[in-house]
Write a protein that holds these residues in place. Structure first.
Motif, PDB file in Angstrom:
ATOM      1  N   GLY A  31       0.861  -1.185   0.000  1.00 56.99           N
ATOM      2  CA  GLY A  31       0.000   0.000   0.000  1.00 56.99           C
ATOM      3  C   GLY A  31       0.890   1.225   0.000  1.00 56.99           C
ATOM      4  O   GLY A  31       2.074   1.133  -0.360  1.00 56.99           O
ATOM      5  N   GLY A  35       1.173   3.756   5.339  1.00 58.05           N
ATOM      6  CA  GLY A  35       0.191   2.805   5.860  1.00 58.05           C
ATOM      7  C   GLY A  35       0.907   1.690   6.620  1.00 58.05           C
ATOM      8  O   GLY A  35       2.101   1.822   6.959  1.00 58.05           O
ATOM      9  N   VAL A  36       0.187   0.587   6.888  1.00 55.97           N
ATOM     10  CA  VAL A  36       0.815  -0.542   7.590  1.00 55.97           C
ATOM     11  C   VAL A  36       1.115  -1.690   6.608  1.00 55.97           C
ATOM     12  O   VAL A  36       1.995  -2.512   6.853  1.00 55.97           O
ATOM     13  N   TYR A  37       0.421  -1.722   5.456  1.00 57.54           N
ATOM     14  CA  TYR A  37       0.714  -2.778   4.470  1.00 57.54           C
ATOM     15  C   TYR A  37       2.181  -2.720   4.033  1.00 57.54           C
ATOM     16  O   TYR A  37       2.825  -3.752   3.860  1.00 57.54           O
ATOM     17  N   GLY A  66      -3.118   0.065  -2.728  1.00 58.53           N
ATOM     18  CA  GLY A  66      -3.899  -0.659  -1.720  1.00 58.53           C
ATOM     19  C   GLY A  66      -4.762  -1.782  -2.285  1.00 58.53           C
ATOM     20  O   GLY A  66      -4.561  -2.243  -3.419  1.00 58.53           O
ATOM     21  N   SER A  67      -5.734  -2.195  -1.466  1.00 59.60           N
ATOM     22  CA  SER A  67      -6.472  -3.453  -1.679  1.00 59.60           C
ATOM     23  C   SER A  67      -7.014  -3.719  -3.078  1.00 59.60           C
ATOM     24  O   SER A  67      -6.699  -4.746  -3.683  1.00 59.60           O
ATOM     25  N   GLN A  85      -7.720  -5.990   2.115  1.00 58.10           N
ATOM     26  CA  GLN A  85      -8.794  -6.123   3.105  1.00 58.10           C
ATOM     27  C   GLN A  85      -9.623  -7.362   2.757  1.00 58.10           C
ATOM     28  O   GLN A  85      -9.973  -7.575   1.602  1.00 58.10           O
ATOM     29  N   GLU A 115      -7.865  -4.373  10.796  1.00 60.27           N
ATOM     30  CA  GLU A 115      -7.749  -2.972  10.350  1.00 60.27           C
ATOM     31  C   GLU A 115      -9.039  -2.262  10.739  1.00 60.27           C
ATOM     32  O   GLU A 115     -10.102  -2.876  10.777  1.00 60.27           O
ATOM     33  N   SER A 145      -7.834   2.015  -3.516  1.00 62.12           N
ATOM     34  CA  SER A 145      -7.625   1.560  -2.139  1.00 62.12           C
ATOM     35  C   SER A 145      -8.888   0.875  -1.629  1.00 62.12           C
ATOM     36  O   SER A 145      -9.994   1.123  -2.125  1.00 62.12           O
ATOM     37  N   GLY A 146      -8.691   0.039  -0.626  1.00 60.56           N
ATOM     38  CA  GLY A 146      -9.834  -0.594   0.016  1.00 60.56           C
ATOM     39  C   GLY A 146     -10.616   0.435   0.815  1.00 60.56           C
ATOM     40  O   GLY A 146     -11.818   0.291   1.038  1.00 60.56           O
ATOM     41  N   SER A 147      -9.930   1.490   1.259  1.00 60.90           N
ATOM     42  CA  SER A 147     -10.593   2.549   2.023  1.00 60.90           C
ATOM     43  C   SER A 147     -11.655   3.214   1.163  1.00 60.90           C
ATOM     44  O   SER A 147     -12.803   3.369   1.580  1.00 60.90           O
ATOM     45  N   TYR A 190      -9.374   6.574   6.497  1.00 60.02           N
ATOM     46  CA  TYR A 190      -8.462   5.539   6.016  1.00 60.02           C
ATOM     47  C   TYR A 190      -8.710   4.259   6.800  1.00 60.02           C
ATOM     48  O   TYR A 190      -8.917   4.304   8.009  1.00 60.02           O
ATOM     49  N   ILE A 191      -8.701   3.121   6.108  1.00 58.84           N
ATOM     50  CA  ILE A 191      -8.859   1.843   6.809  1.00 58.84           C
ATOM     51  C   ILE A 191      -7.469   1.263   7.007  1.00 58.84           C
ATOM     52  O   ILE A 191      -6.800   0.901   6.040  1.00 58.84           O
ATOM     53  N   VAL A 192      -7.070   1.213   8.255  1.00 59.70           N
ATOM     54  CA  VAL A 192      -5.670   0.896   8.525  1.00 59.70           C
ATOM     55  C   VAL A 192      -5.526   0.280   9.915  1.00 59.70           C
ATOM     56  O   VAL A 192      -6.402   0.457  10.768  1.00 59.70           O
TER      57      VAL A 192
HETATM   58  N1  GLU Z   1      -6.605  -0.862   3.985  1.00 57.15           N
HETATM   59  C1  GLU Z   1      -5.986   0.090   3.128  1.00 57.15           C
HETATM   60  C2  GLU Z   1      -6.449  -0.189   1.725  1.00 57.15           C
HETATM   61  O1  GLU Z   1      -6.620  -0.943   1.140  1.00 57.15           O
HETATM   62  C3  GLU Z   1      -4.475   0.059   3.157  1.00 57.15           C
HETATM   63  C4  GLU Z   1      -3.925   0.181   4.532  1.00 57.15           C
HETATM   64  C5  GLU Z   1      -2.449   0.142   4.641  1.00 57.15           C
HETATM   65  O2  GLU Z   1      -1.738   0.468   3.693  1.00 57.15           O
HETATM   66  O3  GLU Z   1      -1.966  -0.235   5.721  1.00 57.15           O
HETATM   67  O4  GLU Z   1      -6.517   0.288   0.928  1.00 57.15           O
END
Ligand code: GLU
Length: 317
Positions: A31, A35-37, A66-67, A85, A115, A145-147, A190-192
């Motif tokens: 990602g 982010g954490v990915y 991202g996702s 995700q 997340e 992104s998944g967000s 943001y989904i994280v």
């Molecule tokens: N969940 C986020 C997404 O898909 C990415 C989070 C991350 O990069 O840690 O898009």
């Protein structure tokens, strides 16, 4: 003596270059870098690429949007493995048969960590729940992104559209916090996992607070989709945010497609699980990982056969 040492060192270097050249490169989609990915993919590659590792793969890290973008690229054979995700892996897996973009159906490698749907506003904002963001300038994560995809889903559930906001931006993960702190947006979504660099930046560089995301529409979304669940972002992780915040979340999942060989999937999961204590030390989001719980599912897509082979071998399946 000195000459002999140089000779041995050169031989070792040549051997390691030769053995690395022999290895199959596995590209790892992640990602944005804050982010954490991205640090997760980096930690996995660090374990897989450890000097002296006896398997035939080499992991190559890639920053992505991202996702949703990762899933498409894995399905099209552009990336070998990636993180996404669980809700989007599930949707893509379910729709694969009729989806011409999906050359290869998806397979789960490992369920990584939870997340959270994370909504951040300036400290003095009048926003105290999700409904308050209507009419505001929001950023919902990059295209792909998944967000952004999850936000689309939540807005549909609420019967809202982008026209309900004065501005909807797809800022890059690395830009979101500065946009919030500089007053260019009112809300950052943001989904994280937590702690994350993006939320840390937003709470260090200016005074901002996390907002809870609950209510009837979210309840319905959760009732209709087993891949969402209620989740609390604990207090005390970020400056100025000492109390926990109720929201909902998904699982970050490492996945591939059937195009990834059994041997490569097996080697990747084996190196990670054999080095789990070291891996867990790389990031707080990994602290709850256990080989057994990674097997509990529910899986957004079936397990890859290389993973099943490893779990059978260690007697967990
Ligand atoms: N969940 C986020 C997404 O898909 C990415 C989070 C991350 O990069 O840690 O898009």
């Amino acid at each position: 003596m000195f000459k002999k040492t140089i000779f041995i060192a050169t031989l070792a270097l040549l051997f390691s270059c030769y053995s690395n050249a022999q290895k199959r490169v596995v590209s790892m989609g992640t990602g944005g870098i804050t982010g954490v990915y991205y640090p997760t993919g980096g930690s996995i590659c660090r374990i897989v690429n450890k000097p002296g590792a006896v398997h035939g793969i080499r992991c190559a890290l890639e920053a992505t949007n991202g996702s949703v973008s990762n899933i498409k690229r894995v399905q099209q054979g552009e990336l070998d493995v990636a993180i996404a995700q669980s809700n989007w892996i599930y949707h893509s897996y379910k729709s694969s048969p009729g989806n011409p973009a999906a050359d290869y159906p998806l397979r789960t490698l490992l369920v990584l960590y939870p997340e959270y749907f994370t909504l951040i506003v300036p400290k003095n904002s009048a926003i105290y729940n999700f409904d308050d963001i209507r009419g505001k300038r929001i950023s919902i994560g990059p295209q792909g992104s998944g967000s952004q995809a999850t936000m689309d889903e939540l807005l549909r559930k609420k019967g809202w559209s982008f026209a309900d906001f004065s501005q909807v931006l797809n800022l890059d993960t690395a830009e979101q916090a500065s946009a919030l702190c500089e007053g260019r947006i009112d809300v950052m979504i943001y989904i994280v996992a937590h702690p994350s660099a993006v939320a840390r930046e937003a709470t260090q560089d200016c005074e901002s607070r996390l907002v809870s995301v609950q209510g009837r529409d979210v309840e319905q979304l959760l009732a209709e989709n087993s891949y969402y669940r209620w989740a609390d972002i604990p207090g005390g992780i970020y400056r100025g945010n000492s109390t926990s915040v109720g929201t909902f979340g998904v699982n970050a999942t490492l996945f591939a497609s059937t195009a990834l060989s059994e041997e490569a999937a097996y080697s990747l999961v084996k190196s990670l699980l054999e080095n789990l204590p070291e891996f867990k030390g790389f990031h707080r989001a990994f602290s709850h990982l256990e080989a057994k719980t990674m097997l509990e599912g529910p899986f957004a897509a079936p397990l890859h056969k290389g993973v099943i082979r490893y779990y059978k071998e260690i007697g967990l399946m």
